[in-house]
Design an enzyme around this catalytic site. Structure first.
Site: not given
Ligand code: RB5
Length: 148
Positions: A8-9, A65-67, A70-71, A98, A132-133
């Site tokens: 994403d952005h 994504c940012g973190t 979410g993805m 694993h 086992r995995h």
């Molecule tokens: C977008 O602002 C942010 O929410 C997205 O990139 C991501 O981090 C979501 O989990």
């Protein structure tokens, strides 16, 4: 090895860096967007990658994504997907050995390009350990079946 990649952005810029690494490693990939930093919704980009990895059209998927969070949540809704958010080299290796993850998610606002490249390289090169995995992966599949 054929990789499906999307962002994403919040992950666009890191995705472009990861594509350079895939080029250097001579790994073929298809980019499912996004193609600029305009705001988009991450599930719209997680889904095409997750579906193509689940169908076997692509061996692995990379989502940014940012973190990464979410993805990964979105990708893990698709049957057959095991996606983990990874921001360190130890976990990159462990989640292949694993968990036999077929998609990795990273946060473009969490890791820099140098560490991300190392994480991706390790994740792509590490085989699943089996044994086992595999039994534990089978139990995850049973949970998936129970709720689908
Ligand atoms: C977008 O602002 C942010 O929410 C997205 O990139 C991501 O981090 C979501 O989990």
């Amino acid at each position: 090895m054929k990789v499906a990649i999307a962002a994403d952005h919040g992950g666009y810029s890191l995705k472009e860096e990861i594509k350079k690494l895939l080029d250097e490693l001579h790994i073929s990939y298809e980019d499912f967007g996004c193609h600029c930093e305009d705001s988009v919704d991450y599930p719209d980009y997680a889904l095409p990658v997750a579906e193509r990895v689940a169908s076997g059209e692509f061996t692995r998927g990379i989502l940014v994504c940012g973190t990464g969070l979410g993805m990964s949540i979105a990708a893990n809704k698709v049957k057959g997907i095991r996606c983990a958010v990874v921001h360190d080299c130890f976990s990159a290796k462990a989640t292949r050995e694993h968990n036999d993850t077929n998609i990795i998610a990273l946060g473009g606002r969490v890791v820099g390009p140098g560490l991300a490249r190392e994480i991706i390289r390790i994740w792509l090169e590490t085989p699943f350990s089996g044994g086992r995995h595999q039994r534990r992966i089978d139990k995850i599949s049973e949970i998936e079946k129970k709720y689908s």
